[in-house]
Design a protein around this motif. Structure first.
Motif, PDB file in Angstrom:
ATOM      1  N   ALA A  75     -14.079 -30.363  20.128  1.00  0.00           N
ATOM      2  CA  ALA A  75     -14.410 -31.763  20.421  1.00  0.00           C
ATOM      3  C   ALA A  75     -13.227 -32.479  21.077  1.00  0.00           C
ATOM      4  CB  ALA A  75     -14.824 -32.480  19.139  1.00  0.00           C
ATOM      5  N   ALA A  76     -12.027 -32.150  20.632  1.00  0.00           N
ATOM      6  CA  ALA A  76     -10.836 -32.794  21.193  1.00  0.00           C
ATOM      7  C   ALA A  76     -10.602 -32.367  22.635  1.00  0.00           C
ATOM      8  CB  ALA A  76      -9.610 -32.457  20.349  1.00  0.00           C
ATOM      9  N   LEU A  91     -12.798 -31.777  24.826  1.00  0.00           N
ATOM     10  CA  LEU A  91     -13.845 -32.235  25.741  1.00  0.00           C
ATOM     11  C   LEU A  91     -13.334 -33.252  26.760  1.00  0.00           C
ATOM     12  CD1 LEU A  91     -16.968 -32.667  23.426  1.00  0.00           C
ATOM     13  CD2 LEU A  91     -16.595 -30.943  25.196  1.00  0.00           C
ATOM     14  N   ASP A  92     -12.224 -33.893  26.422  1.00  0.00           N
ATOM     15  CA  ASP A  92     -11.734 -34.966  27.293  1.00  0.00           C
ATOM     16  C   ASP A  92     -10.805 -34.487  28.389  1.00  0.00           C
ATOM     17  OD1 ASP A  92     -12.980 -37.308  26.203  1.00  0.00           O
ATOM     18  OD2 ASP A  92     -11.849 -36.852  24.388  1.00  0.00           O
TER      19      ASP A  92
END
Lengths: 189, 189
Positions: free
Chosen positions: A9-10, A12-13
């Motif tokens: 999730a981290a 994804l940016d």
DNA sequence: TTCCCATACTCAAGAATCTGACTAATCATA
DNA sequence: TATGATTAGTCAGATTCTTGAGTATGGGAA
């Protein structure tokens, strides 16, 4: 396997090195999880072996070389699967709360000090998060950004972090005051 | 060794069996820590070996026998020492937050469902805690109880738990609404 | 009267997390 | 010109937490 999905999730940016990721997870800018550098390097290695992230070597002149990672399609599919499954409720686990639980059977002095200290930390973190929110939404106002922004995930978790830190600060300040008042005033039960 | 002090703090309010303690730590009535039964039985055994708690066998007719534990003077001294030392700040670690972080890159449907579900759980827990607060302070009002009550530790941690659950509920409801609105309305970034 | 739930606990194995030490270069500061 | 901080990682070991199974008895519901 919880850290696994937090890392996905981290990432994804954008692309991050283990080191950058470690800072985010250590300092707590990543408001949805916390982990130490050693854990992250190990997790990235595992994720790469599973094909859920891919890394590329970046050769640097003045700094040690680094590897930047990004999520693969398989990684995104894994996140999708994870999100569809059920989540267990999160629990509070905090040394300071344990001390407060015991506070009227032990010396309250050090506990009050730690409440003050924690209130300061929470206030500082709340301020950092407030600024991060402004940076994330750019020139829009919040309602507009949340309605039409393209990447709101980090903003939403940041809102949770801000709420948490504010609550923490208020509680710490209030409890410290209550305990100080009890020391100052005589106890007549 | 964090669970150790949580158990000691929990036992300050009277005698409990491992089973009773396990319920408090599992369901989460103990708002300052969380642990599974297996951990607690093991921890109680260790604490007894160290002389920090003492247990007595209670023979029961209709139920299996049980052992009730209480904190010894050495245990209280250990708590005292623990409270005087420094505490590291607590971090959020929550599957649901990880999912929200990723929410605009994956299917939001299941995440919204889980936010609704979590909001319900938080609301229910907040209500339980509210009632517990009333029970703890008896017929006094809060200010009077906090100023002059003899055992306020559990009340104070309960206040933190209540604040946390309320915040959780509000955030979950708000985020779920934001995500629903984005599904309903067209995205024009 | 059979089945499930609550009480009360134990054991083993595995996964996750934390502690602490180490390498090695560059950059800023005192 | 030492000193410490920053970047970028690795390794080993201990502790803690979770998962899963198992023992045994009594009470209430179907």
């Amino acid at each position: 396997m919880a850290l696994k999905h937090a890392v996905l999730a981290a990432l994804l940016d954008g692309e991050y090195s283990g080191y950058q990721l470690a800072k985010a997870f250590d300092i707590g800018v990543a408001n949805f999880w916390h982990a130490l550098p050693q854990q992250l390097y190990a997790e990235l290695t595992r994720l790469e072996a599973e094909g859920l992230v891919a890394g590329r070597q970046v050769v640097q002149e003045t700094r040690p070389n680094k590897r930047l990672f990004h999520v693969t399609d398989a990684g995104l599919a894994e996140l999708e699967r994870f999100a569809a499954g059920s989540a267990k409720p999160s629990f509070i686990r905090d040394d300071l709360l344990v001390k407060v639980q015991a506070v009227d059977r032990i010396d309250a002095g050090p506990v009050i000090e730690q409440l003050d200290e924690r209130a300061r930390i929470a206030a500082a973190k709340a301020e950092v998060l407030g600024k991060l929110l402004v940076r994330l939404r750019g020139d829009r106002d919040e309602a507009d950004f949340l309605a039409h922004g393209t990447r709101i995930g980090p903003y939403l978790t940041c809102l949770r972090g801000l709420g948490f830190e504010r609550e923490t600060r208020e509680w710490c300040e209030r409890i410290a005051d209550v305990l100080r008042a009890r020391i100052a005033a005589p106890q007549r039960p």
